[in-house]
Motif scaffolding. Structure first.
Motif, PDB file in Angstrom:
ATOM      1  N   ARG A   1     -30.755  -7.779  17.208  1.00  0.00           N
ATOM      2  CA  ARG A   1     -30.296  -6.306  17.536  1.00  0.00           C
ATOM      3  C   ARG A   1     -28.798  -6.346  17.880  1.00  0.00           C
ATOM      4  O   ARG A   1     -28.389  -7.291  18.031  1.00  0.00           O
ATOM      5  CB  ARG A   1     -31.124  -6.001  18.790  1.00  0.00           C
ATOM      6  CG  ARG A   1     -32.632  -5.923  18.526  1.00  0.00           C
ATOM      7  CD  ARG A   1     -33.502  -5.165  19.768  1.00  0.00           C
ATOM      8  NE  ARG A   1     -34.887  -5.342  19.750  1.00  0.00           N
ATOM      9  CZ  ARG A   1     -35.509  -6.355  20.362  1.00  0.00           C
ATOM     10  NH1 ARG A   1     -34.949  -7.242  20.926  1.00  0.00           N
ATOM     11  NH2 ARG A   1     -36.957  -6.307  20.021  1.00  0.00           N
TER      12      ARG A   1
ATOM     13  N   ALA B   1     -28.233  -8.091  21.105  1.00  0.00           N
ATOM     14  CA  ALA B   1     -28.519  -9.552  21.195  1.00  0.00           C
ATOM     15  C   ALA B   1     -27.426 -10.326  21.402  1.00  0.00           C
ATOM     16  O   ALA B   1     -26.157 -10.117  20.903  1.00  0.00           O
ATOM     17  CB  ALA B   1     -29.329  -9.835  19.891  1.00  0.00           C
TER      18      ALA B   1
ATOM     19  N   ASP C   1     -34.208 -19.320  22.969  1.00  0.00           N
ATOM     20  CA  ASP C   1     -34.286 -17.970  23.316  1.00  0.00           C
ATOM     21  C   ASP C   1     -35.590 -17.139  22.759  1.00  0.00           C
ATOM     22  O   ASP C   1     -35.738 -17.334  21.722  1.00  0.00           O
ATOM     23  CB  ASP C   1     -33.084 -17.205  22.928  1.00  0.00           C
ATOM     24  CG  ASP C   1     -32.971 -15.773  23.236  1.00  0.00           C
ATOM     25  OD1 ASP C   1     -32.749 -15.542  24.548  1.00  0.00           O
ATOM     26  OD2 ASP C   1     -33.337 -15.043  22.435  1.00  0.00           O
ATOM     27  N   ARG C   2     -36.188 -16.484  24.017  1.00  0.00           N
ATOM     28  CA  ARG C   2     -37.673 -15.992  23.524  1.00  0.00           C
ATOM     29  C   ARG C   2     -37.621 -14.964  22.491  1.00  0.00           C
ATOM     30  O   ARG C   2     -38.433 -14.895  21.447  1.00  0.00           O
ATOM     31  CB  ARG C   2     -38.215 -15.479  24.847  1.00  0.00           C
ATOM     32  CG  ARG C   2     -39.625 -15.057  24.708  1.00  0.00           C
ATOM     33  CD  ARG C   2     -40.184 -14.483  25.918  1.00  0.00           C
ATOM     34  NE  ARG C   2     -40.185 -15.856  26.963  1.00  0.00           N
ATOM     35  CZ  ARG C   2     -41.230 -16.638  27.050  1.00  0.00           C
ATOM     36  NH1 ARG C   2     -42.120 -16.700  26.183  1.00  0.00           N
ATOM     37  NH2 ARG C   2     -41.066 -17.585  27.884  1.00  0.00           N
ATOM     38  N   ASP C   3     -36.684 -13.957  22.804  1.00  0.00           N
ATOM     39  CA  ASP C   3     -36.434 -12.942  21.563  1.00  0.00           C
ATOM     40  C   ASP C   3     -36.346 -13.515  20.338  1.00  0.00           C
ATOM     41  O   ASP C   3     -36.498 -13.031  19.005  1.00  0.00           O
ATOM     42  CB  ASP C   3     -35.445 -12.102  22.097  1.00  0.00           C
ATOM     43  CG  ASP C   3     -35.716 -10.895  23.274  1.00  0.00           C
ATOM     44  OD1 ASP C   3     -37.213 -11.008  23.527  1.00  0.00           O
ATOM     45  OD2 ASP C   3     -34.753 -10.615  23.834  1.00  0.00           O
TER      46      ASP C   3
ATOM     47  N   ALA D   1     -39.258 -14.872  18.502  1.00  0.00           N
ATOM     48  CA  ALA D   1     -39.919 -13.904  17.998  1.00  0.00           C
ATOM     49  C   ALA D   1     -39.550 -13.399  16.685  1.00  0.00           C
ATOM     50  O   ALA D   1     -40.350 -13.227  15.607  1.00  0.00           O
ATOM     51  CB  ALA D   1     -39.972 -12.804  19.086  1.00  0.00           C
ATOM     52  N   LEU D   2     -38.348 -13.194  16.730  1.00  0.00           N
ATOM     53  CA  LEU D   2     -37.499 -12.951  15.322  1.00  0.00           C
ATOM     54  C   LEU D   2     -37.733 -13.772  14.244  1.00  0.00           C
ATOM     55  O   LEU D   2     -37.860 -13.523  13.105  1.00  0.00           O
ATOM     56  CB  LEU D   2     -36.019 -12.694  15.612  1.00  0.00           C
ATOM     57  CG  LEU D   2     -35.150 -12.113  14.419  1.00  0.00           C
ATOM     58  CD1 LEU D   2     -35.787 -10.842  13.844  1.00  0.00           C
ATOM     59  CD2 LEU D   2     -33.654 -11.901  14.822  1.00  0.00           C
TER      60      LEU D   2
END
Length: 218
Positions: A17, A20, A74-76, A79-80
């Motif tokens: 994003r 990000a 990094d958690r996000d 997920a990506l």
């Protein structure tokens, strides 16, 4: 973002994003990198450290890598990576590890007893605040990687012997403001053989998101 060549050529993958903190490797630098090492992927397992979007490991899979390990803390971003792996249907050839890359290398790199293609794209800020950690990671990899393995390291600064162990065994190339260093263990340590001459591919421009320590970059 897209896969440049191989089985999934032209397939789009999701980028970070706008808000990000991840700075993906540009398509042009990624293409230049794989113009050099792409033919080496079959028979090797790709290890995408500081994986970010997973684009480097996914490109390696598209070009025939036996499998890929994505390491990202990094958690996000993790997920990506899961979403991009599923989008390209590479779940059966992928392992995604939510972990600090430095700790993961110390704990697990020596366990992978097959030829590896290790890709490192640390946040560029790491070269200023964590250069000793990068050097220690490279020392460990050079010492422990099995025969036939290779390393590709991306940086936004000049790479010299403060970062690269045994500087003469690395092939350092410049693409705009980006440097990529290659190392190969094949019948003794040495540079990538028969690699193309340096190319001028533009790196991330001044408008790219600011690098931070937390996430991976590729």
């Amino acid at each position: 973002m897209r896969i440049i060549a191989g089985q999934k050529r032209g397939h789009k993958i999701e980028g970070p994003r706008a808000s990000a903190k991840t700075r993906p490797t540009s398509d042009l630098v990624r293409e230049s990198l794989f113009n050099i090492v792409g033919a080496m992927m079959p028979g090797r397992t790709a290890v995408d450290l500081f994986a970010g979007t997973g684009a480097i490991g996914l490109e390696a899979l598209s070009r025939g890598a036996d499998g890929a390990v994505f390491v990202e803390r990094d958690r996000d971003a993790v997920a990506l990576i899961h979403a991009n792996v599923a989008k390209l249907r590479y779940q059966d050839r992928s392992q995604i590890r939510m972990a600090d890359a430095y700790r993961w290398v110390r704990a697990h790199a020596a366990e992978l007893d097959r030829p590896l293609a290790v890709f490192l794209d640390p946040p560029y800020r790491e070269y200023e605040i964590g250069a000793k950690r990068i050097r220690a990671m490279l020392d460990h990899l050079v010492e422990h990687l099995p025969e036939g393995s290779m390393i590709a390291l991306e940086a936004g600064r000049i790479l010299n012997d403060s970062i690269l162990p045994d500087m003469d065994s690395w092939d350092v190339r410049r693409y705009g403001d980006t440097r990529v260093a290659f190392w190969l263990r094949d019948q003794g340590d040495g540079v990538i053989a028969d690699a193309p001459e340096d190319a001028e591919a533009p790196a991330e421009g001044p408008g790219a998101p600011e690098d931070v320590e937390e996430p991976g970059d590729a």
